[in-house]
Write a protein that holds these residues in place. Structure first.
Motif, PDB file in Angstrom:
ATOM      1  N   TYR A 100      12.834   0.277  -2.698  1.00  0.00           N
ATOM      2  CA  TYR A 100      11.802  -0.698  -3.051  1.00  0.00           C
ATOM      3  C   TYR A 100      10.703  -0.018  -3.849  1.00  0.00           C
ATOM      4  O   TYR A 100      10.287   1.089  -3.529  1.00  0.00           O
ATOM      5  CB  TYR A 100      11.197  -1.311  -1.781  1.00  0.00           C
ATOM      6  N   SER A 101      10.249  -0.713  -4.897  1.00  0.00           N
ATOM      7  CA  SER A 101       9.089  -0.190  -5.615  1.00  0.00           C
ATOM      8  C   SER A 101       8.143  -1.313  -6.013  1.00  0.00           C
ATOM      9  O   SER A 101       8.527  -2.476  -6.113  1.00  0.00           O
ATOM     10  CB  SER A 101       9.533   0.618  -6.835  1.00  0.00           C
ATOM     11  N   LYS A 139       0.824  -1.207   0.000  1.00  0.00           N
ATOM     12  CA  LYS A 139       0.000   0.000   0.000  1.00  0.00           C
ATOM     13  C   LYS A 139       0.859   1.259   0.000  1.00  0.00           C
ATOM     14  O   LYS A 139       0.619   2.204  -0.744  1.00  0.00           O
ATOM     15  CB  LYS A 139      -0.885  -0.031   1.254  1.00  0.00           C
ATOM     16  N   ARG A 140       1.900   1.249   0.850  1.00  0.00           N
ATOM     17  CA  ARG A 140       2.807   2.391   0.902  1.00  0.00           C
ATOM     18  C   ARG A 140       3.516   2.595  -0.420  1.00  0.00           C
ATOM     19  O   ARG A 140       3.629   3.711  -0.913  1.00  0.00           O
ATOM     20  CB  ARG A 140       3.869   2.185   1.994  1.00  0.00           C
ATOM     21  N   THR A 144      13.741  -4.091  -6.498  1.00  0.00           N
ATOM     22  CA  THR A 144      14.672  -3.319  -5.686  1.00  0.00           C
ATOM     23  C   THR A 144      15.769  -2.728  -6.563  1.00  0.00           C
ATOM     24  O   THR A 144      16.073  -3.239  -7.633  1.00  0.00           O
ATOM     25  CB  THR A 144      15.360  -4.195  -4.625  1.00  0.00           C
ATOM     26  N   GLU A 145      16.336  -1.664  -6.055  1.00  0.00           N
ATOM     27  CA  GLU A 145      17.416  -0.981  -6.773  1.00  0.00           C
ATOM     28  C   GLU A 145      18.304  -0.334  -5.719  1.00  0.00           C
ATOM     29  O   GLU A 145      17.801   0.308  -4.801  1.00  0.00           O
ATOM     30  CB  GLU A 145      16.785   0.085  -7.690  1.00  0.00           C
ATOM     31  N   ARG A 146      19.582  -0.546  -5.837  1.00  0.00           N
ATOM     32  CA  ARG A 146      20.473   0.070  -4.856  1.00  0.00           C
ATOM     33  C   ARG A 146      20.760   1.514  -5.255  1.00  0.00           C
ATOM     34  O   ARG A 146      21.002   1.826  -6.422  1.00  0.00           O
ATOM     35  CB  ARG A 146      21.792  -0.712  -4.749  1.00  0.00           C
ATOM     36  N   ARG A 147      20.710   2.416  -4.257  1.00  0.00           N
ATOM     37  CA  ARG A 147      21.070   3.821  -4.508  1.00  0.00           C
ATOM     38  C   ARG A 147      21.979   4.228  -3.366  1.00  0.00           C
ATOM     39  O   ARG A 147      21.512   4.585  -2.279  1.00  0.00           O
ATOM     40  CB  ARG A 147      19.799   4.686  -4.562  1.00  0.00           C
ATOM     41  N   SER A 191       7.968   4.873  -4.529  1.00  0.00           N
ATOM     42  CA  SER A 191       9.070   4.052  -4.040  1.00  0.00           C
ATOM     43  C   SER A 191       9.620   4.590  -2.723  1.00  0.00           C
ATOM     44  O   SER A 191       9.539   5.784  -2.446  1.00  0.00           O
ATOM     45  CB  SER A 191      10.180   4.019  -5.079  1.00  0.00           C
ATOM     46  N   GLU A 192      10.178   3.694  -1.928  1.00  0.00           N
ATOM     47  CA  GLU A 192      10.778   4.074  -0.655  1.00  0.00           C
ATOM     48  C   GLU A 192      11.988   3.198  -0.360  1.00  0.00           C
ATOM     49  O   GLU A 192      12.070   2.070  -0.831  1.00  0.00           O
ATOM     50  CB  GLU A 192       9.763   3.911   0.486  1.00  0.00           C
ATOM     51  N   THR A 193      12.881   3.711   0.474  1.00  0.00           N
ATOM     52  CA  THR A 193      14.021   2.893   0.882  1.00  0.00           C
ATOM     53  C   THR A 193      13.569   1.972   2.015  1.00  0.00           C
ATOM     54  O   THR A 193      12.558   2.226   2.676  1.00  0.00           O
ATOM     55  CB  THR A 193      15.179   3.762   1.411  1.00  0.00           C
ATOM     56  N   ALA A 194      14.340   0.912   2.224  1.00  0.00           N
ATOM     57  CA  ALA A 194      14.034  -0.041   3.286  1.00  0.00           C
ATOM     58  C   ALA A 194      13.863   0.684   4.620  1.00  0.00           C
ATOM     59  O   ALA A 194      12.936   0.411   5.378  1.00  0.00           O
ATOM     60  CB  ALA A 194      15.142  -1.082   3.377  1.00  0.00           C
ATOM     61  N   GLY A 195      14.768   1.629   4.875  1.00  0.00           N
ATOM     62  CA  GLY A 195      14.716   2.362   6.128  1.00  0.00           C
ATOM     63  C   GLY A 195      13.462   3.197   6.295  1.00  0.00           C
ATOM     64  O   GLY A 195      12.865   3.217   7.371  1.00  0.00           O
ATOM     65  N   GLU A 196      13.060   3.853   5.218  1.00  0.00           N
ATOM     66  CA  GLU A 196      11.840   4.660   5.272  1.00  0.00           C
ATOM     67  C   GLU A 196      10.636   3.789   5.592  1.00  0.00           C
ATOM     68  O   GLU A 196       9.786   4.153   6.420  1.00  0.00           O
ATOM     69  CB  GLU A 196      11.626   5.377   3.926  1.00  0.00           C
ATOM     70  N   ILE A 197      10.581   2.655   4.942  1.00  0.00           N
ATOM     71  CA  ILE A 197       9.470   1.732   5.204  1.00  0.00           C
ATOM     72  C   ILE A 197       9.523   1.280   6.654  1.00  0.00           C
ATOM     73  O   ILE A 197       8.509   1.280   7.359  1.00  0.00           O
ATOM     74  CB  ILE A 197       9.527   0.514   4.260  1.00  0.00           C
TER      75      ILE A 197
END
Lengths: 101, 101
Positions: free
Chosen positions: A69-70, A22-23, A60-63, A28-34
């Motif tokens: 995550y998307s 849902k988020r 997933t995509e590393r930045r 998209s969000e980073t693992a930490g944000e989630i």
DNA sequence: TATATATTTAGACAAATATCTAAATAAAAG
DNA sequence: CTTTTATTTAGATATTTGTCTAAATATATA
């Protein structure tokens, strides 16, 4: 032929994972944000990410140090189609395998 | 507010239960008729019936010594709507509760 | 290179789940 | 009213699942 959407339904069975999807639907969000949005530990979240990835519901995509995550809606569409199938008696032209051993 | 569709997604997570729904979509059947189609014991099937009933995915009616099971598509529609919601960013007007404790 | 930050992997553990056999209940038929 | 047939409930058990803490990996920065 064994059910290709089994992992999707398993993935959708958990409320935390549905909330993650849902988020991501909002962007998209980073693992930490989630992780900040949930009351469970990061390793637990990571475990849920793995299940969502295995079901191909997220990409997933590393930045830098972050992993972004998307949502990947493709498989979700297939699951929807399967549910839709449950509504439409008669039209069995695209029947799916039901994976009963 | 706690997720009213949690039992539905749990119910859909099992391939045997999805196969039962699939059968019922073709028409109502007695517990025994359904049982014949599966390789697991009747008590195990009965357990699955209970879960499907709890999720309101099926209805039952006694006919003599038999119990007839039939599909109830109402809740299925709600689950579908929730999945559909995952597709449509932007329109959050009918957002659902996500049940994360 | 050493340290800080972000995320994942490893391993343990309690709770939930799917299955089974045996026994109980309910209705029909003799 | 006893027996047969249909289904469920009870109780046991092995597997799966969600969670945790501690440790490992990967990247960035001082």
């Amino acid at each position: 032929m064994s059910s290709p959407q089994q992992p999707v339904f398993k993935a959708l069975a958990d409320p935390t994972r549905r909330a993650i999807l849902k988020r991501l639907q909002e962007g998209s969000e980073t693992a930490g944000e989630i992780a900040e949005a949930f009351a469970i530990s990061k390793p637990s979240l990571s475990h849920h990410f793995n299940i969502l990835k295995a079901a191909e519901l997220v990409r997933t995509e590393r930045r830098g140090q972050h992993i972004v995550y998307s949502l990947d809606a493709t498989v979700l569409q297939e699951a929807m189609a399967m549910l839709l199938d449950l509504f439409s008696p008669g039209d069995a032209s695209h029947e799916q395998d039901n994976d009963v051993e």
